[in-house]
Design an enzyme around this catalytic site. Structure first.
Site, short mmCIF file in Angstrom:
data_model
loop_
_atom_site.label_atom_id
_atom_site.label_comp_id
_atom_site.label_asym_id
_atom_site.label_seq_id
_atom_site.Cartn_x
_atom_site.Cartn_y
_atom_site.Cartn_z
CB ALA A 74 -16.21 -45.24 64.79
CB THR A 75 -14.08 -44.71 69.88
OG1 THR A 75 -14.01 -43.37 69.37
CG2 THR A 75 -12.96 -44.89 70.91
CD GLN A 182 -16.39 -38.35 59.36
OE1 GLN A 182 -17.24 -37.91 58.60
NE2 GLN A 182 -16.35 -38.02 60.65
CB SER A 200 -19.58 -43.90 63.69
OG SER A 200 -20.24 -43.06 64.59
CG HIS A 202 -22.46 -40.06 66.20
ND1 HIS A 202 -21.94 -38.80 66.15
CD2 HIS A 202 -21.45 -40.88 66.58
CE1 HIS A 202 -20.66 -38.83 66.48
NE2 HIS A 202 -20.34 -40.07 66.75
CB THR A 240 -27.43 -56.87 77.08
OG1 THR A 240 -27.29 -57.91 78.05
CG2 THR A 240 -28.83 -56.88 76.51
CB CYS A 326 -12.01 -36.39 69.37
SG CYS A 326 -13.34 -37.46 68.81
#
Length: 385
Positions: A74-75, A182, A200, A202, A240, A326
């Protein structure tokens, strides 16, 4: 090793065993490069990636899977959205608008663009964490290239009124991006409300190191790439692709699509029990963020007279946090909690409790009881309290 109770599902989620099972063959057996279209191994890998792309598109209500491009998380998706759209469609002096409670990667990306001549405009939220729509409307009176608003906040779990935000942006012809890391897999998402949407892996029981970005196809939106290479992913994100990671996020989306409703209902029951137990046993406890417009698995509470860091130290067998993963290394109060106009002492006493797919009722009960015990003990020792 001592068993820990995990209550930090907004920081990350465990990889679902079913997701891992789908991923494993693409590490060793089906190891082909998905961009090698001249032979069978490459085609097998490419087919797996495209299946995953369709699964990601499906969970956000998108029919054309080409609108989904894979990223490292997501970042990267947020940075590519904000910087890529501003450079492609904006000009010096144009505003990039966001809110005061966004994830750091969004806020830092917005501020980074000010070095290129754009104006970073950060609008406030109300005390319940919901965006002030009047402030957004007024801010859009000045030339604006992009608005970025998170669908669900990662610290307080509050859901933003994306349909209303979308209407305001569409009326003015301004691009709209949403960090939905989220939100995806927890609530129904309609990507048609936005132009760009970040996901994201994870956060939805998939692997770390992979994410996705929805980029509107009708009419087609083009982003200036962050880096250059072979032109994969519609020439917006070279490099890739990793078939096992793509397969992982795809399978995670498929499972979430099927189990989201039941999971939401179960977590809503856990939330109800937990809050009733805490509020019945402790005074001066405050729920940060709107009580109703939120996902049930994210609770952010402030306990008057007790430091959040001290609470975590008193509950070492429970994995919880005082804010975003973070920024967890700093002792400063969360910028999200501060943005809600919470008093400084309460901002320092906030705690985020995150519940998810593998949380049990026994764990919820244990954590509630443990929290009551620790808060009561610490207040008894506090001269201020």
């Amino acid at each position: 090793m001592k068993k820990f109770i995990y209550m930090d599902y907004q920081a990350t989620t465990p990889c679902d065993p079913r997701v891992l099972d789908k991923m494993l063959p693409y590490f060793c057996e089906e190891f082909g490069n998905p961009h090698s279209s001249s032979h069978a191994m490459g085609m097998v890998a490419a087919e797996a990636v495209e299946c995953a792309r369709q699964q990601v598109a499906s969970i956000i209500g998108v029919k054309d899977a080409r609108s989904v491009i894979f990223t490292s998380g997501a970042t990267e998706s947020n940075n590519l959205s904000i910087q890529g759209a501003a450079r492609a469609y904006g000009k010096k002096g144009d505003q990039i608008i966001s809110t005061s409670i966004e994830h750091k990667c969004v806020l830092e990306s917005v501020h980074a663009m000010s070095k290129e001549g754009f104006e970073a405009k950060i609008i406030p939220v109300q005390k319940n964490g919901i965006i002030d729509l009047d402030s957004l409307g007024k801010a859009l009176e000045a030339p604006t290239v992009l608005v970025s608003v998170g669908w669900v906040n990662n610290e307080i779990g509050v859901c933003q009124p994306m349909a209303e935000i979308s209407d305001i942006c569409r009326q003015r012809g301004v691009l709209l991006h949403s960090d939905a890391a989220q939100a995806v897999g927890k609530i129904e998402i309609d990507a048609a409300l936005v132009d760009l949407l970040s996901i994201s892996g994870h956060k939805i029981y998939g692997p770390k190191g992979v994410g996705a970005l929805y980029v509107r196809m009708d009419p087609a939106l083009r982003l200036k790439p962050l880096f250059h290479g072979g032109g994969q992913e519609r020439k917006m994100r070279s490099g890739t692709l990793s078939p096992p990671l793509c397969v992982g996020i795809g399978e995670a989306c498929r499972i979430a699509s099927e189990e989201m409703s039941a999971e939401y209902a179960r977590l809503a029951e856990f939330k109800k029990y937990f809050l009733e137990r805490i509020f019945a046993s402790l005074g001066k406890v405050f729920l940060n963020g709107d009580a109703e417009k939120r996902i049930p698995g994210c609770l952010n509470l402030s306990f008057a007279g007790v430091e959040g860091e001290s609470l975590m130290l008193g509950m070492r067998d429970v994995c919880i946090s005082s804010g975003s993963a973070c920024t967890s290394s700093t002792l400063e109060p969360s910028h999200v909690i501060q943005a809600l106009a919470v008093y400084d002492d309460l901002a320092h006493s906030s705690l985020r409790i995150g519940m998810g797919r593998f949380t049990t009722f026994e764990e919820v009960k244990y954590v509630a009881d443990k929290l009551i015990e620790v808060v009561t003990r610490m207040r008894a020792m506090s001269p201020i309290w």
